[in-house]
Write a protein that holds these residues in place. Structure first.
Motif, PDB file in Angstrom:
ATOM      1  N   ALA A  15       0.960  11.629   3.844  1.00 13.72           N
ATOM      2  CA  ALA A  15       1.039  11.202   5.241  1.00 13.72           C
ATOM      3  C   ALA A  15      -0.190  10.377   5.605  1.00 13.72           C
ATOM      4  N   GLU A  16      -1.340  10.863   5.175  1.00 13.45           N
ATOM      5  CA  GLU A  16      -2.589  10.169   5.486  1.00 13.45           C
ATOM      6  C   GLU A  16      -2.574   8.738   4.938  1.00 13.45           C
ATOM      7  N   ARG A  17      -2.175   8.614   3.661  1.00 17.16           N
ATOM      8  CA  ARG A  17      -2.188   7.287   3.048  1.00 17.16           C
ATOM      9  C   ARG A  17      -1.158   6.358   3.690  1.00 17.16           C
ATOM     10  N   ALA A  18       0.007   6.889   4.004  1.00 17.14           N
ATOM     11  CA  ALA A  18       1.053   6.044   4.580  1.00 17.14           C
ATOM     12  C   ALA A  18       0.666   5.567   5.985  1.00 17.14           C
ATOM     13  N   PHE A  19       0.083   6.456   6.778  1.00 19.87           N
ATOM     14  CA  PHE A  19      -0.331   6.040   8.123  1.00 19.87           C
ATOM     15  C   PHE A  19      -1.554   5.127   8.063  1.00 19.87           C
ATOM     16  N   ALA A  20      -2.357   5.279   7.010  1.00 18.20           N
ATOM     17  CA  ALA A  20      -3.542   4.428   6.862  1.00 18.20           C
ATOM     18  C   ALA A  20      -3.157   2.967   6.623  1.00 18.20           C
ATOM     19  N   LEU A  21      -1.919   2.721   6.177  1.00 20.86           N
ATOM     20  CA  LEU A  21      -1.473   1.335   6.020  1.00 20.86           C
ATOM     21  C   LEU A  21      -1.316   0.662   7.373  1.00 20.86           C
ATOM     22  N   ALA A  22      -1.143   1.480   8.415  1.00 20.98           N
ATOM     23  CA  ALA A  22      -0.879   0.927   9.745  1.00 20.98           C
ATOM     24  C   ALA A  22      -2.077   1.047  10.686  1.00 20.98           C
ATOM     25  N   ASP A  23      -2.971   1.970  10.404  1.00 19.72           N
ATOM     26  CA  ASP A  23      -4.122   2.178  11.294  1.00 19.72           C
ATOM     27  C   ASP A  23      -5.313   2.570  10.443  1.00 19.72           C
ATOM     28  N   SER A  24      -6.458   1.966  10.724  1.00 24.66           N
ATOM     29  CA  SER A  24      -7.610   2.207   9.860  1.00 24.66           C
ATOM     30  C   SER A  24      -8.300   3.538  10.149  1.00 24.66           C
TER      31      SER A  24
ATOM     32  N   ARG B  38       3.922   1.958  -9.941  1.00 24.67           N
ATOM     33  CA  ARG B  38       4.053   0.856  -8.977  1.00 24.67           C
ATOM     34  C   ARG B  38       5.149  -0.107  -9.427  1.00 24.67           C
ATOM     35  N   LYS B  39       5.160  -0.381 -10.708  1.00 22.35           N
ATOM     36  CA  LYS B  39       6.153  -1.304 -11.263  1.00 22.35           C
ATOM     37  C   LYS B  39       7.584  -0.770 -11.040  1.00 22.35           C
ATOM     38  N   TYR B  40       7.762   0.522 -11.317  1.00 18.33           N
ATOM     39  CA  TYR B  40       9.088   1.120 -11.127  1.00 18.33           C
ATOM     40  C   TYR B  40       9.469   1.184  -9.652  1.00 18.33           C
ATOM     41  N   ASP B  41       8.491   1.452  -8.808  1.00 17.15           N
ATOM     42  CA  ASP B  41       8.745   1.456  -7.361  1.00 17.15           C
ATOM     43  C   ASP B  41       9.267   0.086  -6.930  1.00 17.15           C
ATOM     44  N   GLN B  42       8.571  -0.963  -7.373  1.00 21.24           N
ATOM     45  CA  GLN B  42       8.978  -2.326  -7.004  1.00 21.24           C
ATOM     46  C   GLN B  42      10.323  -2.705  -7.614  1.00 21.24           C
ATOM     47  N   THR B  62      -7.045  15.728 -15.823  1.00 18.24           N
ATOM     48  CA  THR B  62      -6.836  14.289 -15.684  1.00 18.24           C
ATOM     49  C   THR B  62      -5.484  14.004 -15.025  1.00 18.24           C
ATOM     50  N   THR B  63      -4.480  14.809 -15.354  1.00 20.30           N
ATOM     51  CA  THR B  63      -3.157  14.619 -14.759  1.00 20.30           C
ATOM     52  C   THR B  63      -3.211  14.764 -13.238  1.00 20.30           C
ATOM     53  N   LEU B  64      -3.961  15.746 -12.775  1.00 19.35           N
ATOM     54  CA  LEU B  64      -4.105  15.911 -11.319  1.00 19.35           C
ATOM     55  C   LEU B  64      -4.653  14.645 -10.683  1.00 19.35           C
ATOM     56  N   GLU B  65      -5.611  14.045 -11.376  1.00 24.31           N
ATOM     57  CA  GLU B  65      -6.231  12.836 -10.851  1.00 24.31           C
ATOM     58  C   GLU B  65      -5.225  11.681 -10.852  1.00 24.31           C
ATOM     59  N   VAL B  66      -4.412  11.620 -11.889  1.00 29.27           N
ATOM     60  CA  VAL B  66      -3.374  10.587 -11.986  1.00 29.27           C
ATOM     61  C   VAL B  66      -2.346  10.758 -10.860  1.00 29.27           C
ATOM     62  N   VAL B  67      -1.960  12.001 -10.611  1.00 27.87           N
ATOM     63  CA  VAL B  67      -0.997  12.283  -9.539  1.00 27.87           C
ATOM     64  C   VAL B  67      -1.573  11.821  -8.213  1.00 27.87           C
ATOM     65  N   SER B  68      -2.839  12.120  -7.996  1.00 25.59           N
ATOM     66  CA  SER B  68      -3.411  11.771  -6.707  1.00 25.59           C
ATOM     67  C   SER B  68      -3.551  10.257  -6.546  1.00 25.59           C
ATOM     68  N   ARG B  69      -3.930   9.567  -7.610  1.00 27.20           N
ATOM     69  CA  ARG B  69      -4.016   8.098  -7.503  1.00 27.20           C
ATOM     70  C   ARG B  69      -2.632   7.480  -7.280  1.00 27.20           C
ATOM     71  N   THR B  70      -1.615   8.057  -7.906  1.00 29.50           N
ATOM     72  CA  THR B  70      -0.254   7.532  -7.747  1.00 29.50           C
ATOM     73  C   THR B  70       0.225   7.733  -6.314  1.00 29.50           C
ATOM     74  N   ALA B  71       0.002   8.949  -5.802  1.00 31.31           N
ATOM     75  CA  ALA B  71       0.469   9.257  -4.447  1.00 31.31           C
ATOM     76  C   ALA B  71      -0.210   8.392  -3.394  1.00 31.31           C
ATOM     77  N   GLU B  72      -1.385   7.882  -3.745  1.00 30.83           N
ATOM     78  CA  GLU B  72      -2.083   7.034  -2.777  1.00 30.83           C
ATOM     79  C   GLU B  72      -1.492   5.642  -2.698  1.00 30.83           C
ATOM     80  N   GLU B  73      -0.758   5.263  -3.726  1.00 31.20           N
ATOM     81  CA  GLU B  73      -0.288   3.880  -3.771  1.00 31.20           C
ATOM     82  C   GLU B  73       1.225   3.719  -3.764  1.00 31.20           C
TER      83      GLU B  73
END
Lengths: 198, 255
Positions: A15-24, B38-42, B62-73
């Motif tokens: 949620a944080e990341r998705a809303f961060a796309l719209a508001d800093s 990202r590629k599969y998402d697109q 390391t997997t936890l870190e990968v999950v978190s980086r993925t969820a951010e993007e």
């Protein structure tokens, strides 16, 4: 500033990341002062209704939401964060919600549950939230839903076995049964629309 | 307004990298998980699955870190499976940004794990991964472990029924007979599971040609998971969706 209410429920990071796309300025918090000051308050929610309600109450989230409603300050409920705005839910046991929207949350009449995946939402006419995304698909994960459209509100519906509310907009309160933060670019647009209106 | 059929690419992750190989041997590095996600998402994937095949504790971190980086993007649902043994494992992955968790062997060893996870997080976060093959059991299908090499001594249909009662929100049905053969999903098994199962079913194992996907949907699958056909580039998620669309199935299109 947008506050995401942290009451131990929901995928806060997404949620944080998705809303961060719209508001800093996004804050994940349950600090009453921040939650009351914020331009918008996001109420996420994942899991069972009763568990979410009791966790919400344990951090004083119920009071925060009520006070924002009294002061007409924007709120965005997501999934169970939407359901708890209703009178009650029959999930597992009958549990009271906050009663901000009238109606009950009941099990969806479908052979296969949960309702899991992408479904089309038919946006209510003149919906600001769905501006530019009037017939897109959004990601749902739930077995219970509010089925009776709320009078005087913009009700956007979807169907899985039966019709139910996918999203409701009434004055400064919006809520979605689906997860905009997991709904790709359509979800991002919806979040942007909400943030732009704050 | 129709719930669409989902296409789910599956990535095997070890030590922070995507690996690919045949039957978990001869693994080769296939790139950065976040980049591939990202590629599969697109490309129009409806969800993603990471299967953690790490051997060591360090690699799991390391997997936890990968999950978190993925969820951010990547803003589509992410399921993570592999080596999950406790409610705390689930909690860590969900906090890192996973949306769903799949359990397999640990639930066979201790079925109560299903109850514990669903009581804490709800059954919608829990996918039961079942590696099944033909055998002389009541339903004609048994559950296996160790990548299909050993019998778990349990009938597949009775295990699924038990697990759904305990609280799983979805079944990932892997055919160990079809896996790697590229001769199509095991449709007979799918039909049998569909008859007794009232949660969504993700079919896996055996995808080789495009029409295999629509056949699995006709047999009762709600979603389709595939790894190698997508990774090795034989056809794309978009190709599969186009074929499903022409076969009359509801799918999600990207604008």
């Amino acid at each position: 500033m947008i506050a995401i209410l942290d009451y131990g429920s929901g995928n806060l990071r997404s949620a944080e990341r998705a809303f961060a796309l719209a508001d800093s300025r996004i804050v994940v918090t349950n600090d009453p002062k921040l939650c009351l000051e914020a331009d918008g308050l996001v109420v996420p929610g994942v899991g069972a209704f009763a568990a979410c309600m009791s966790q919400l109450i344990s951090v004083g989230g119920d009071e925060i939401i009520r006070e924002r409603v009294e002061n007409s300050k924007p709120i965005f409920g997501i999934c169970v964060g939407m359901q708890i705005l209703f009178d009650s839910s029959s999930e597992k046991t009958q549990t009271s919600g906050l009663g901000i929207f009238s109606g009950e949350v009941t099990q969806i009449k479908s052979q296969i549950l949960p309702h899991m995946g992408w479904n089309t939402v038919k946006a209510a006419e003149n919906s600001q939230l769905f501006d530019g995304i009037e017939s897109e698909t959004f990601y749902f994960v739930h077995s219970y839903a509010a089925k009776k459209p709320i009078p005087g509100a913009l009700n956007s519906l979807t169907n899985y076995g039966e019709d139910f509310i996918a999203s409701v907009e009434r004055d400064f309160i919006v809520a979605t049964q689906f997860h905009p933060e997991k709904s790709g670019s359509a979800g991002a647009t919806l979040i942007k629309n909400w943030v732009a209106a704050l | 307004m129709t719930l669409v059929k989902r296409i789910i690419p599956c990535l095997d992750v070890a030590g922070g990298r995507v690996v690919k190989g045949v039957n978990f041997t001869d693994l080769i590095d296939a790139g950065d998980p976040v980049e591939l996600a990202r590629k599969y998402d697109q490309a129009g994937a409806d969800e993603l699955t990471f299967l953690d095949i790490s051997a060591s504790v360090e690699d799991r971190a390391t997997t936890l870190e990968v999950v978190s980086r993925t969820a951010e993007e990547v803003f589509i649902p992410l399921t993570v499976g592999g080596g999950i043994r406790s409610v705390e494992d689930v909690n860590e992955l969900l906090r890192a940004g996973a949306d769903k968790i799949s359990v397999n062997t640990a639930a066979l060893i201790r079925p109560q794990l299903i109850n514990e996870i669903s009581e804490r997080f709800g059954n919608q976060v829990l996918v039961l991964s079942v590696d099944a093959r033909r055998a002389d059991t009541e339903s004609g299908f048994e559950v296996t472990t160790h990548g299909g090499r050993e019998s778990a001594g349990v009938d597949a249909l009775s295990w699924i029924t038990d697990a759904v009662t305990r609280g799983v929100g979805e079944i990932l049905l892997n055919s160990m007979d079809a896996d790697g053969t590229r001769s199509g999903f095991d449709l007979e098994m799918l039909r049998k599971v569909r008859e007794i199962c009232d949660v969504p079913i993700i079919a896996s194992g055996g995808a080789g040609k495009i029409s295999d996907f629509s056949d699995a949907l006709k047999a009762g699958a709600d979603a389709l998971l595939a790894a190698s056909v997508f990774h090795f580039g034989e056809f794309s998620v978009a190709d599969v969706k186009e074929d499903l669309r022409s076969a009359g199935f509801p799918i999600r299109t990207l604008n």
